[in-house]
Design a protein around this motif. Sequence first.
Motif, mmCIF file in Angstrom:
data_model
loop_
_atom_site.group_PDB
_atom_site.id
_atom_site.type_symbol
_atom_site.label_atom_id
_atom_site.label_comp_id
_atom_site.label_asym_id
_atom_site.label_seq_id
_atom_site.Cartn_x
_atom_site.Cartn_y
_atom_site.Cartn_z
ATOM 1 N N LEU A 54 11.229 32.708 46.214
ATOM 2 C CA LEU A 54 11.543 32.375 47.604
ATOM 3 C C LEU A 54 11.120 33.492 48.548
ATOM 4 C CD1 LEU A 54 15.011 30.641 47.404
ATOM 5 C CD2 LEU A 54 12.903 29.698 48.293
ATOM 6 N N ILE A 55 11.348 34.749 48.132
ATOM 7 C CA ILE A 55 10.926 35.878 48.969
ATOM 8 C C ILE A 55 9.425 35.836 49.183
ATOM 9 C CG2 ILE A 55 10.672 38.381 49.039
ATOM 10 C CD1 ILE A 55 13.252 38.655 47.597
ATOM 11 N N ILE A 56 8.684 35.658 48.066
ATOM 12 C CA ILE A 56 7.223 35.652 48.176
ATOM 13 C C ILE A 56 6.763 34.452 48.997
ATOM 14 C CG2 ILE A 56 5.109 35.433 46.843
ATOM 15 C CD1 ILE A 56 6.336 37.045 44.688
ATOM 16 N N PHE A 57 7.424 33.329 48.805
ATOM 17 C CA PHE A 57 7.056 32.126 49.549
ATOM 18 C C PHE A 57 7.236 32.336 51.047
ATOM 19 C CE2 PHE A 57 6.194 27.743 49.978
ATOM 20 C CZ PHE A 57 7.018 27.246 50.963
ATOM 21 N N MET A 58 8.414 32.858 51.415
ATOM 22 C CA MET A 58 8.701 33.032 52.833
ATOM 23 C C MET A 58 7.747 34.027 53.483
ATOM 24 S SD MET A 58 12.052 31.686 53.658
ATOM 25 C CE MET A 58 10.889 30.540 54.134
ATOM 26 N N LEU A 59 7.467 35.130 52.761
ATOM 27 C CA LEU A 59 6.698 36.188 53.404
ATOM 28 C C LEU A 59 5.198 35.968 53.328
ATOM 29 C CD1 LEU A 59 8.706 39.348 52.371
ATOM 30 C CD2 LEU A 59 8.527 38.310 54.604
ATOM 31 N N VAL A 60 4.728 35.356 52.255
ATOM 32 C CA VAL A 60 3.274 35.289 52.076
ATOM 33 C C VAL A 60 2.751 33.856 52.120
ATOM 34 C CG1 VAL A 60 1.414 35.771 50.466
ATOM 35 C CG2 VAL A 60 3.241 37.406 50.738
ATOM 36 N N LEU A 61 3.356 32.983 51.318
ATOM 37 C CA LEU A 61 2.783 31.645 51.176
ATOM 38 C C LEU A 61 2.954 30.787 52.412
ATOM 39 C CD1 LEU A 61 3.738 30.704 47.552
ATOM 40 C CD2 LEU A 61 1.463 30.767 48.496
ATOM 41 N N LEU A 62 4.117 30.879 53.020
ATOM 42 C CA LEU A 62 4.440 29.951 54.107
ATOM 43 C C LEU A 62 3.464 30.042 55.280
ATOM 44 C CD1 LEU A 62 6.563 27.799 54.638
ATOM 45 C CD2 LEU A 62 7.884 29.495 55.895
ATOM 46 N N PRO A 63 3.190 31.264 55.814
ATOM 47 C CA PRO A 63 2.236 31.315 56.935
ATOM 48 C C PRO A 63 0.857 30.763 56.544
ATOM 49 C CG PRO A 63 3.370 33.397 56.714
ATOM 50 C CD PRO A 63 3.725 32.599 55.514
ATOM 51 N N VAL A 64 0.449 31.114 55.296
ATOM 52 C CA VAL A 64 -0.887 30.668 54.858
ATOM 53 C C VAL A 64 -0.938 29.150 54.754
ATOM 54 C CG1 VAL A 64 -2.492 30.743 52.943
ATOM 55 C CG2 VAL A 64 -1.342 32.815 53.656
ATOM 56 N N LEU A 65 0.107 28.561 54.148
ATOM 57 C CA LEU A 65 0.094 27.106 53.972
ATOM 58 C C LEU A 65 0.220 26.385 55.311
ATOM 59 C CD1 LEU A 65 2.274 26.736 50.776
ATOM 60 C CD2 LEU A 65 -0.156 26.342 50.994
ATOM 61 N N LEU A 66 1.057 26.938 56.213
ATOM 62 C CA LEU A 66 1.223 26.314 57.517
ATOM 63 C C LEU A 66 -0.105 26.243 58.252
ATOM 64 C CD1 LEU A 66 4.518 27.874 58.955
ATOM 65 C CD2 LEU A 66 4.145 25.537 58.234
ATOM 66 N N THR A 67 -0.877 27.344 58.145
ATOM 67 C CA THR A 67 -2.151 27.357 58.859
ATOM 68 C C THR A 67 -3.188 26.493 58.160
ATOM 69 O OG1 THR A 67 -1.592 29.633 59.361
ATOM 70 C CG2 THR A 67 -3.802 28.887 59.943
ATOM 71 N N LYS A 68 -3.179 26.550 56.832
ATOM 72 C CA LYS A 68 -4.210 25.829 56.086
ATOM 73 C C LYS A 68 -4.088 24.325 56.284
ATOM 74 C CE LYS A 68 -5.917 25.747 51.408
ATOM 75 N NZ LYS A 68 -5.663 26.131 50.071
ATOM 76 N N TYR A 69 -2.858 23.828 56.283
ATOM 77 C CA TYR A 69 -2.681 22.386 56.417
ATOM 78 C C TYR A 69 -2.373 21.985 57.846
ATOM 79 C CZ TYR A 69 -2.923 22.432 51.407
ATOM 80 O OH TYR A 69 -3.360 22.597 50.123
ATOM 81 N N LYS A 70 -2.625 22.888 58.782
ATOM 82 C CA LYS A 70 -2.554 22.624 60.219
ATOM 83 C C LYS A 70 -1.206 22.043 60.645
ATOM 84 C CE LYS A 70 -7.475 22.249 60.926
ATOM 85 N NZ LYS A 70 -7.678 23.309 59.985
ATOM 86 N N ILE A 71 -0.130 22.584 60.057
ATOM 87 C CA ILE A 71 1.196 22.107 60.446
ATOM 88 C C ILE A 71 1.614 22.775 61.749
ATOM 89 C CG2 ILE A 71 3.610 21.940 59.728
ATOM 90 C CD1 ILE A 71 2.623 22.010 56.864
ATOM 91 N N TYR A 92 -5.997 35.181 49.071
ATOM 92 C CA TYR A 92 -5.391 35.612 50.328
ATOM 93 C C TYR A 92 -6.260 36.625 51.055
ATOM 94 C CZ TYR A 92 -1.501 33.358 48.095
ATOM 95 O OH TYR A 92 -0.711 32.444 47.472
ATOM 96 N N THR A 93 -7.557 36.282 51.232
ATOM 97 C CA THR A 93 -8.476 37.200 51.930
ATOM 98 C C THR A 93 -8.320 36.997 53.423
ATOM 99 O OG1 THR A 93 -9.927 36.792 50.068
ATOM 100 C CG2 THR A 93 -10.845 38.028 51.889
ATOM 101 N N ILE A 94 -7.143 37.308 53.894
ATOM 102 C CA ILE A 94 -6.804 37.037 55.297
ATOM 103 C C ILE A 94 -6.180 38.304 55.859
ATOM 104 C CG2 ILE A 94 -5.341 35.642 56.796
ATOM 105 C CD1 ILE A 94 -5.290 33.694 54.263
ATOM 106 N N ASP A 95 -6.596 38.687 57.056
ATOM 107 C CA ASP A 95 -6.033 39.914 57.616
ATOM 108 C C ASP A 95 -4.849 39.671 58.517
ATOM 109 O OD1 ASP A 95 -9.285 40.610 57.478
ATOM 110 O OD2 ASP A 95 -7.870 42.076 56.676
ATOM 111 N N GLY A 96 -4.640 38.431 58.883
ATOM 112 C CA GLY A 96 -3.485 38.152 59.725
ATOM 113 C C GLY A 96 -3.459 36.672 60.047
ATOM 114 N N VAL A 97 -2.320 36.221 60.552
ATOM 115 C CA VAL A 97 -2.202 34.828 60.972
ATOM 116 C C VAL A 97 -1.778 34.853 62.433
ATOM 117 C CG1 VAL A 97 -1.046 32.644 60.593
ATOM 118 C CG2 VAL A 97 -1.529 34.125 58.658
ATOM 119 N N LYS A 98 -2.583 34.206 63.279
ATOM 120 C CA LYS A 98 -2.315 34.287 64.702
ATOM 121 C C LYS A 98 -1.495 33.080 65.124
ATOM 122 C CE LYS A 98 -4.973 34.923 68.950
ATOM 123 N NZ LYS A 98 -4.095 35.860 69.608
ATOM 124 N N PHE A 99 -0.237 33.309 65.430
ATOM 125 C CA PHE A 99 0.600 32.247 65.999
ATOM 126 C C PHE A 99 0.534 32.324 67.513
ATOM 127 C CE2 PHE A 99 2.513 30.496 62.311
ATOM 128 C CZ PHE A 99 2.565 31.512 61.376
#
Lengths: 185, 588
Positions: free
Chosen positions: B69-86, B140-147
């Motif tokens: 859950l920690i890893i999901f919240m901190l790493v996976l969630l932003p990536v998945l939100l952006t990838k699937y355009k949620i 995860y070759t991403i330097d940041g997620v821009k919200f």
Amino acid sequence: MGQCLRYQMHWEDLEEYQALTFLTRNEILCIHDTFLKLCPPGKYYKEVTLTMDQVSSLPALRVNPFRDRICRVFSHNDVFSFEDVLGMASVFSEQACPSLKIEYAFRIYDFNENGFIDEEDLQRIILRLLNSDDVSEDLLIDLTTHVLSESDLDNDNMLSFSEFEHAMAKSPDFMNSFRIHFWGF
Amino acid sequence: MKYLSEWDHWKQYSSKSWKRFLEKAHEMTTHLEPWRENIRNIEGKFGTGIQSYFSFLRFLVLLNLVIFLIIFMLVLLPVLLTKYKITNSSFVLIPSKGIDIQCTVYPISSSGLIYFYSYIIDLLSGTGFLEDTCLFYGHYTIDGVKFQNFTYDLPLAYLVSTIAYLALSLLWIVKRSVEGFKINLIRSEEHFQSYCNKIFAGWDFCITNQDMADMKHISLQNELQADLEEERIRQKIAERTSEETIRIYSLRLFLNCIVLAVLAACFYAIYRATIFSQEHMKKEIDKMVFGENLLILYLPSIVITLANFITPMIFAKIIHYEDYSPGFEIRLTILRCVFMRLATICVLVFTLGSKITSCDNYTCELCGYNQKLYPCWETQVGQEMYKLMIFDLIIILAVTLFVDFPRKLLVTYCSSWKVIQCWGQQEFAIPDNVLGIVYGQTICWIGAFFSPLIPAIATVKLIIIFYVKEMSLLYTCRPSPRQFRASNSNFFFLLVLLIGLCLAIIPLTISMARIPSSKACGPFTNFNTTWEVVPKTVSTFPSSLQALIHGATSEAFAVPFFMIICRDKRYLIQKLTEAQKDMRNRLD
């Protein structure tokens, strides 16, 4: 199976028992079920008493080597009312506090009921624990000496309640082993 | 007679209702506890020693779930939100500057296989189609997620999640070991298993089964006799002559050298197997046969499993000649097996590390690591951990299916044969099983940095293991006459787990702080090492905060702080011993 109705217990009684014992609601109802199965048909559960044999033959106590002592300690005038059974289950429940368990453990282990656990009591405890016919005298004396040397602080060859309490407070297994969860059939 | 005022009345009423509410909440949470009935059932039939193993397993399932859950919240969630355009966010990709273009080349292996079994191989080894998924670090070759309002710093979050799950595991294990553990910490070994404890708390009052009760009587007898025997041996040891002592000590030295030699041989075998496997993995896959391919991929796992199978038998044989007291014999054998099991993983990881940082000629100065063979080395380490985990699960299932159940069938139906009678029915060996799951947990801790989904896989694996072991216990095992005490067990399990955690932290710190991160993949392409994220982030803080942090981490502050904490602990322990002496004096 008796003719007693299943939910004879009033809601206020259930609340009262919950407040007075360490048992949860489900545990009290389970014990009530068991009590009704054993009591004669058509009688109100608060007026019925169970004999020591009936309580000894419950699955929870059936194989316990100390079941006669448990029944003796928790019964009044050699019979069990519903509240006696609840009291017994409460002492053995998981939520009971250590001091209560230690107090009743002392009474259970005091076979000759002289207020102390002396060498005779210790030997009887060991014989009950081993449950075999050929226990050597040496083993008994050895073990008794060891127990007394560890816990008898005033060197009178007996354990008083405070010495027993002190020993059990240090014992890591006591709380885990001195509990019974299931009182049904 | 004192009457209660209105205020006192209300206070009493509210405290009673609060207590009632807490009890109800507690009752509801115990219903949420998974597998409660199963564990109670096991306790009634097999005793508290084995029950504590299953409680330990349940604890690990929960721990792995929380880590995921920690890893999901901190790493996976932003990536998945952006990838699937949620959410309306986008990835920030900063091109790397000042790095040789050769370091950023990452050929995704498309070997052009048309055999369908390639999918099975990929699934079992994490290569091919699985390599580029969010299972591994390389994705995860991403330097940041821009919200909309802020930019989420993914590299920092990745590092923070790693540190967070390690710290959480450490705190939770320590808390759990302190909870059930009494003041006996300060007393010597003998008193921990004292006679009082065994006589007055010896009988498990929750036993309801006649067979279990008979077993318990026998085990109590054995235990008490063993204790008295141990004491006699200890006295005999104290009365040894100096000649005998010298002989015993030289024999022990010699046997310990043999133990070290066995360990060294196993470690060397694992080293060679890993190197062989890594070198031959790079060959053309379609030139190999299916079975050979899988064998090479899984060679390190196979060698580790064989080593872990053979060495306990060797250790058990050796310890007979060392002439220790029985209790110490058991403890030393277990300690050696623990060390062996956990050190094998470290050897594997260090072999990989040495291969990654060694290059045959000048190419290492280019990127700091061997980028020809390992363009994305973190993913490859993650793949090794993934393979270890899958192989571990396969072995556990295979042993249960092909050893435990046939053994039970043989004993039930062919009991007339002498051999079968001697061999007998299986006993549930607690130390081996505990080492097995601690081994799996250590792999999970190391692997979670390189492969963020490994904790989820570990959770599922532990759930499967729970049911498999429960079935194996109930249908194929008989209760052992030599029983583990619950209090000892809990401490032993958590101690072994703590050793595993410490052994997992070492390779992680070295790879995060020393080995340069991959420049071709992953969130740390713009940093020298993974740890460099922290100083870079701190330098963006306001200068007063920076000064504070520099001061707090400098030696002038840290050393006295540490000393104060140690002194407090010592003071606490001193107080406890004094309280005990006080009690003794009062009764005299």
